[in-house]
Design a protein around this motif. Structure first.
Motif, PDB file in Angstrom:
ATOM      1  N   LYS A  60       0.379  -0.911   0.051  1.00  0.00           N
ATOM      2  CA  LYS A  60      -0.196  -0.038   0.214  1.00  0.00           C
ATOM      3  C   LYS A  60       1.155   1.301   0.138  1.00  0.00           C
ATOM      4  CE  LYS A  60      -4.255  -2.283   2.587  1.00  0.00           C
ATOM      5  NZ  LYS A  60      -4.857  -2.085   3.452  1.00  0.00           N
ATOM      6  N   ILE A  61       2.070   0.932   0.947  1.00  0.00           N
ATOM      7  CA  ILE A  61       2.354   2.192   0.643  1.00  0.00           C
ATOM      8  C   ILE A  61       3.765   2.199  -0.046  1.00  0.00           C
ATOM      9  CG2 ILE A  61       5.166   3.130   2.217  1.00  0.00           C
ATOM     10  CD1 ILE A  61       4.157   1.732   4.309  1.00  0.00           C
ATOM     11  N   VAL A  62       4.192   1.342  -1.271  1.00  0.00           N
ATOM     12  CA  VAL A  62       4.580   1.412  -3.014  1.00  0.00           C
ATOM     13  C   VAL A  62       3.584   2.198  -3.769  1.00  0.00           C
ATOM     14  CG1 VAL A  62       5.140   0.411  -4.938  1.00  0.00           C
ATOM     15  CG2 VAL A  62       5.582   0.251  -1.925  1.00  0.00           C
ATOM     16  N   SER A  63       2.195   1.936  -3.374  1.00  0.00           N
ATOM     17  CA  SER A  63       1.136   2.698  -3.875  1.00  0.00           C
ATOM     18  C   SER A  63       1.262   4.056  -4.292  1.00  0.00           C
ATOM     19  CB  SER A  63      -0.146   1.670  -3.991  1.00  0.00           C
ATOM     20  OG  SER A  63      -1.199   2.555  -4.589  1.00  0.00           O
ATOM     21  N   VAL A  64       1.183   4.520  -2.833  1.00  0.00           N
ATOM     22  CA  VAL A  64       1.158   5.775  -2.489  1.00  0.00           C
ATOM     23  C   VAL A  64       2.216   6.606  -2.709  1.00  0.00           C
ATOM     24  CG1 VAL A  64       0.896   7.455  -0.546  1.00  0.00           C
ATOM     25  CG2 VAL A  64       0.145   5.845  -0.182  1.00  0.00           C
ATOM     26  N   VAL A  65       3.586   6.355  -2.669  1.00  0.00           N
ATOM     27  CA  VAL A  65       4.607   6.831  -3.152  1.00  0.00           C
ATOM     28  C   VAL A  65       4.323   6.902  -4.728  1.00  0.00           C
ATOM     29  CG1 VAL A  65       7.155   6.690  -3.434  1.00  0.00           C
ATOM     30  CG2 VAL A  65       6.058   6.530  -1.203  1.00  0.00           C
ATOM     31  N   VAL A  67       1.997   6.945  -7.302  1.00  0.00           N
ATOM     32  CA  VAL A  67       1.142   8.102  -7.286  1.00  0.00           C
ATOM     33  C   VAL A  67       1.470   9.225  -7.650  1.00  0.00           C
ATOM     34  CG1 VAL A  67      -1.511   8.286  -6.868  1.00  0.00           C
ATOM     35  CG2 VAL A  67      -0.703   6.225  -7.176  1.00  0.00           C
ATOM     36  N   SER A  68       1.399   9.272  -6.197  1.00  0.00           N
ATOM     37  CA  SER A  68       2.611  11.011  -5.214  1.00  0.00           C
ATOM     38  C   SER A  68       3.281  11.472  -6.765  1.00  0.00           C
ATOM     39  CB  SER A  68       3.142  10.617  -4.189  1.00  0.00           C
ATOM     40  OG  SER A  68       1.797  10.302  -2.986  1.00  0.00           O
ATOM     41  N   LEU A  69       4.800  10.388  -6.940  1.00  0.00           N
ATOM     42  CA  LEU A  69       5.848  10.927  -7.536  1.00  0.00           C
ATOM     43  C   LEU A  69       5.228  10.745  -8.888  1.00  0.00           C
ATOM     44  CD1 LEU A  69       8.229   7.993  -7.094  1.00  0.00           C
ATOM     45  CD2 LEU A  69       8.425  10.284  -6.395  1.00  0.00           C
ATOM     46  N   ILE A  70       3.688  10.696  -9.123  1.00  0.00           N
ATOM     47  CA  ILE A  70       2.993  11.035 -10.957  1.00  0.00           C
ATOM     48  C   ILE A  70       1.925  11.894 -11.115  1.00  0.00           C
ATOM     49  CG2 ILE A  70       1.073  10.181 -12.120  1.00  0.00           C
ATOM     50  CD1 ILE A  70       1.949   7.366 -11.392  1.00  0.00           C
ATOM     51  N   GLY A  71       2.060  13.061  -9.587  1.00  0.00           N
ATOM     52  CA  GLY A  71       1.208  13.826  -9.247  1.00  0.00           C
ATOM     53  C   GLY A  71       2.364  14.735  -9.312  1.00  0.00           C
ATOM     54  N   ALA A 189      -6.828   9.520   4.356  1.00  0.00           N
ATOM     55  CA  ALA A 189      -6.756  10.961   4.439  1.00  0.00           C
ATOM     56  C   ALA A 189      -4.683  11.134   4.721  1.00  0.00           C
ATOM     57  CB  ALA A 189      -7.654  11.888   6.234  1.00  0.00           C
ATOM     58  N   SER A 190      -4.694  10.573   5.196  1.00  0.00           N
ATOM     59  CA  SER A 190      -3.375  10.541   5.387  1.00  0.00           C
ATOM     60  C   SER A 190      -2.358  10.288   3.744  1.00  0.00           C
ATOM     61  CB  SER A 190      -2.602   9.153   6.360  1.00  0.00           C
ATOM     62  OG  SER A 190      -2.696   9.178   7.843  1.00  0.00           O
ATOM     63  N   THR A 191      -2.934   9.753   3.370  1.00  0.00           N
ATOM     64  CA  THR A 191      -2.006   9.382   1.589  1.00  0.00           C
ATOM     65  C   THR A 191      -2.872  10.590   0.675  1.00  0.00           C
ATOM     66  OG1 THR A 191      -4.037   8.460   1.475  1.00  0.00           O
ATOM     67  CG2 THR A 191      -2.634   6.477   1.701  1.00  0.00           C
ATOM     68  N   LEU A 192      -3.619  11.165   1.692  1.00  0.00           N
ATOM     69  CA  LEU A 192      -4.112  12.748   0.512  1.00  0.00           C
ATOM     70  C   LEU A 192      -3.042  13.628   1.027  1.00  0.00           C
ATOM     71  CD1 LEU A 192      -7.668  12.673   0.598  1.00  0.00           C
ATOM     72  CD2 LEU A 192      -6.609  12.663  -1.625  1.00  0.00           C
ATOM     73  N   GLY A 193      -2.460  13.338   2.445  1.00  0.00           N
ATOM     74  CA  GLY A 193      -1.543  14.075   2.572  1.00  0.00           C
ATOM     75  C   GLY A 193      -0.614  14.414   2.447  1.00  0.00           C
ATOM     76  N   PHE A 194       0.075  13.010   2.323  1.00  0.00           N
ATOM     77  CA  PHE A 194       1.501  12.838   1.609  1.00  0.00           C
ATOM     78  C   PHE A 194       1.339  13.002   0.456  1.00  0.00           C
ATOM     79  CE2 PHE A 194       4.280   9.983  -0.119  1.00  0.00           C
ATOM     80  CZ  PHE A 194       5.510  10.478  -0.093  1.00  0.00           C
ATOM     81  N   GLU A 195       0.520  13.006  -0.490  1.00  0.00           N
ATOM     82  CA  GLU A 195       0.817  12.755  -1.964  1.00  0.00           C
ATOM     83  C   GLU A 195       0.497  14.950  -1.920  1.00  0.00           C
ATOM     84  OE1 GLU A 195      -0.662  14.229  -5.689  1.00  0.00           O
ATOM     85  OE2 GLU A 195      -2.475  14.218  -3.797  1.00  0.00           O
ATOM     86  N   LEU A 196      -0.210  15.455  -1.661  1.00  0.00           N
ATOM     87  CA  LEU A 196      -0.529  17.020  -1.545  1.00  0.00           C
ATOM     88  C   LEU A 196       0.580  17.755  -1.205  1.00  0.00           C
ATOM     89  CD1 LEU A 196      -3.792  17.065  -0.588  1.00  0.00           C
ATOM     90  CD2 LEU A 196      -3.122  17.487  -2.320  1.00  0.00           C
ATOM     91  N   GLY A 197       1.673  16.709   0.060  1.00  0.00           N
ATOM     92  CA  GLY A 197       2.094  17.712   0.375  1.00  0.00           C
ATOM     93  C   GLY A 197       3.498  17.292  -0.331  1.00  0.00           C
ATOM     94  N   GLY A 240       5.290   2.382 -14.689  1.00  0.00           N
ATOM     95  CA  GLY A 240       5.827   1.205 -13.303  1.00  0.00           C
ATOM     96  C   GLY A 240       4.549   1.210 -12.647  1.00  0.00           C
ATOM     97  N   PHE A 241       3.546   2.248 -11.446  1.00  0.00           N
ATOM     98  CA  PHE A 241       2.455   1.989 -11.093  1.00  0.00           C
ATOM     99  C   PHE A 241       1.620   1.330 -11.778  1.00  0.00           C
ATOM    100  CE2 PHE A 241      -1.474   3.201 -10.313  1.00  0.00           C
ATOM    101  CZ  PHE A 241      -1.007   2.480  -9.099  1.00  0.00           C
ATOM    102  N   TYR A 242       1.124   1.293 -13.531  1.00  0.00           N
ATOM    103  CA  TYR A 242       0.456   0.408 -13.864  1.00  0.00           C
ATOM    104  C   TYR A 242       1.015  -1.267 -14.128  1.00  0.00           C
ATOM    105  CZ  TYR A 242      -2.202  -1.326 -17.702  1.00  0.00           C
ATOM    106  OH  TYR A 242      -3.124  -2.754 -18.808  1.00  0.00           O
ATOM    107  N   LEU A 243       1.874  -1.641 -13.944  1.00  0.00           N
ATOM    108  CA  LEU A 243       2.646  -2.595 -14.232  1.00  0.00           C
ATOM    109  C   LEU A 243       2.017  -3.148 -12.437  1.00  0.00           C
ATOM    110  CD1 LEU A 243       5.497  -2.685 -16.321  1.00  0.00           C
ATOM    111  CD2 LEU A 243       3.721  -3.338 -17.029  1.00  0.00           C
TER     112      LEU A 243
END
Length: 540
Positions: A60-65, A67-71, A189-197, A240-243
């Motif tokens: 789950k953490i890998v997924s968040v990281v 997607v955050s890099l994509i944004g 909310a925590s994942t949102l906060g990480f991505e938005l930060g 990479g995320f899609y795979l």
């Protein structure tokens, strides 16, 4: 083991339960002498159709990281555009209204396509949408860079259209991905906060380096070519995320992604377009949309013009002004992840929205009435604090207000649609005001104050309504902490069923359709503003 509660609507059956005693069941099965639990019961807790149910936290953490890099790339690009307003106007030979038309073109395309994009993102999934969305965005960014090199304003408008098509897709997709991995009060909310930060860092870097790149390389178009490089990196991460997502789907069952409070299974995609669910979004959702209509519009329109305002008020170069405005807009990046953690643990979403609205109003008021250098600096400081609160709490409140996660993409698309519709209207209006006010912000800031006052009033109304006037389960549950939400999953499920049958269901459907009709009228008004800008020759 208690049987799950079934909630049935006319089109589908979804299982929502509050049974979270799997761990206890495993212990019982391991205890000698227990005969009423067999091996197949225990193994079914761990696998489904040959796939493991429980998804490791590290995945789950890998997924968040990822997607955050994509944004990060899109945030970097958005920071560049705002910082380059003065350079774009001089280099392209355009005025404030024409510049506003460039921004409005992006918003226009989003307002046209965003609802359909949200519905189809729910249908095909966030990961797939991210792939083709980022490819379009990169193609558009290449054309935008080419238009700045050739100094062709009409070419830039066309390039912005293509870039916007990709931006529309990626905006919805990345948060749809988060909603399919995490539930409210359980990491969303925590994942949102990480991505938005991380996004704020990207915007800060983009805004502070934009004019530096343009000055040192001798042409402002180089800044946009650097944005292309960033977007290519984003595409590589997207693939990479899609795979990664495909691998997870092969090895882990969707049953492993469920809301711990209600038992709702979190889905990546649907079997069909959920038109009926979209037409009856809960009234609580629409109150959050009303708040974002004021707050986000204020932040967006002011943020676009912050660098130029800083140039005028502080009497500094575009490089220094870009740094000052970027610092005040993004210095709160460290607050955003902390806010996400706070919301997941303690709730208080309505209170945070009220504080956000208050901060926006104080900021715009200082910039309007204390138009000295120190007053403007103080206004920027309040703005930095308030704008750090908005996105995380709004997106999380939208998700928490909904009964079903599988239409979150569509619901989030409504938010983007309203934000872009309001931005079209406000940007063209403020652009015309500024052109008729000797390029100053003396009268433009009045519009900012009015919008900020709206966010304050709506935020205050939500707190009062959620704590005194409305059933706690209906609106007050947005204030619930993690512990309270997990303990009251049955109440949420019961309230969900109540809104699906009888007079309450009919009332909610009518209210939702009325709200969609109002949004449609605003959208038509925004389109009229956009085409007025075209018809009156402001894009010549």
């Amino acid at each position: 083991m208690a049987s799950p509660e079934l909630s049935v609507d006319s089109d589908r059956t979804s299982v929502r339960g509050s049974d979270h005693d799997n761990g206890a069941l495993e212990k019982q099965a391991a205890t000698a002498g227990v005969t009423d639990i067999n091996a197949s019961d225990v193994s079914s807790l761990h696998s489904a159709n040959g796939r493991t149910k429980k998804i490791p936290l590290k995945l789950k953490i890998v997924s968040v990281v990822l997607v955050s890099l994509i944004g990060f790339g899109s945030h970097w690009s958005s920071g560049v555009t705002g910082a380059m307003k003065t350079a774009l106007k001089k280099g392209m030979g355009i005025n404030n209204t024409q510049y506003a038309l460039v921004d409005a073109t992006t918003d226009f395309i989003k307002s046209v396509l965003i609802i359909a994009t949200g519905l189809y993102t729910d249908r095909i999934g966030g990961a797939s949408t991210l792939v083709w969305g980022n490819l379009l965005f990169t193609a558009g960014s290449i054309l935008v860079a080419a238009s700045t090199t050739t100094r062709n304003f009409k070419f830039m408008l066309g390039a912005m259209v293509i870039q916007s098509l990709g931006d529309v897709a990626t905006q919805v997709a990345q948060y749809k991905v988060f909603s399919s991995w995490f539930a409210p009060s359980d990491g969303f909310a925590s994942t949102l906060g990480f991505e938005l930060g991380l996004g704020k860092i990207g915007s800060f870097v983009g805004q502070t380096t934009a004019n530096v790149i343009a000055t040192n390389l001798g042409d402002f178009s180089w800044t946009f070519w650097m944005s292309v490089v960033m977007n290519v990196f984003t595409n590589l991460v997207t693939v990479g995320f899609y795979l990664f997502t495909r691998w997870c789907n092969k090895h882990y069952s969707s049953a492993g992604k469920a809301d711990p409070a209600t038992g709702e299974v979190l889905t990546e995609n649907n079997r069909k377009l959920e038109w009926k669910q979209f037409a009856r979004l809960p009234w609580q959702f629409w109150t959050i949309i009303l708040f974002t209509g004021f707050q986000t519009t204020t932040a967006t329109v002011f943020g676009t013009n912050a660098t130029e305002l800083a140039e005028q008020r502080f009497n500094v170069s575009s490089i220094k002004a870009g740094f000052y405005s970027a610092l005040t807009q993004y210095m709160g990046f460290f607050l955003v992840p902390l806010l996400g953690l706070f919301i997941d643990m303690f709730g208080q979403r309505l209170t945070v929205m009220m504080v956000c609205g208050t901060g926006m109003f104080l900021s715009m008021s200082l910039i309007m009435w204390a138009n000295t250098m120190s007053g403007t600096a103080a206004g920027f400081g309040f703005y930095a604090f308030a704008v750090s609160l908005g996105p995380t709490v709004i997106i999380d409140a939208i998700r928490t207000s909904m009964w079903y996660q599988d239409v979150f993409g569509s619901a989030y698309a409504v938010k983007i649609c309203l934000n872009n519709v309001m931005s079209i209207i406000m940007r063209i209006v403020t652009g015309v005001i500024q052109d008729n006010d000797n390029n100053t912000y003396d009268h433009v800031v009045v519009v900012y104050v009015i919008l900020a006052a709206g966010s304050l009033l709506v935020g205050l109304g939500l707190v009062i309504g959620g704590t005194h006037w409305v059933s706690p389960v209906e609106l007050g549950r947005l204030q619930w902490s993690r512990k309270k939400r997990f303990a009251n999953g049955e109440l949420i499920n019961a309230q969900c069923k109540a809104f699906e049958t009888g007079t309450r269901a009919l009332w909610n459907r009518r209210f939702s359709l009325f709200s969609l009709a109002v949004l449609s009228v605003l959208t038509l008004g925004a389109w009229a503003c956009y085409f007025w800008g075209v018809a009156t020759g402001h894009n010549d």
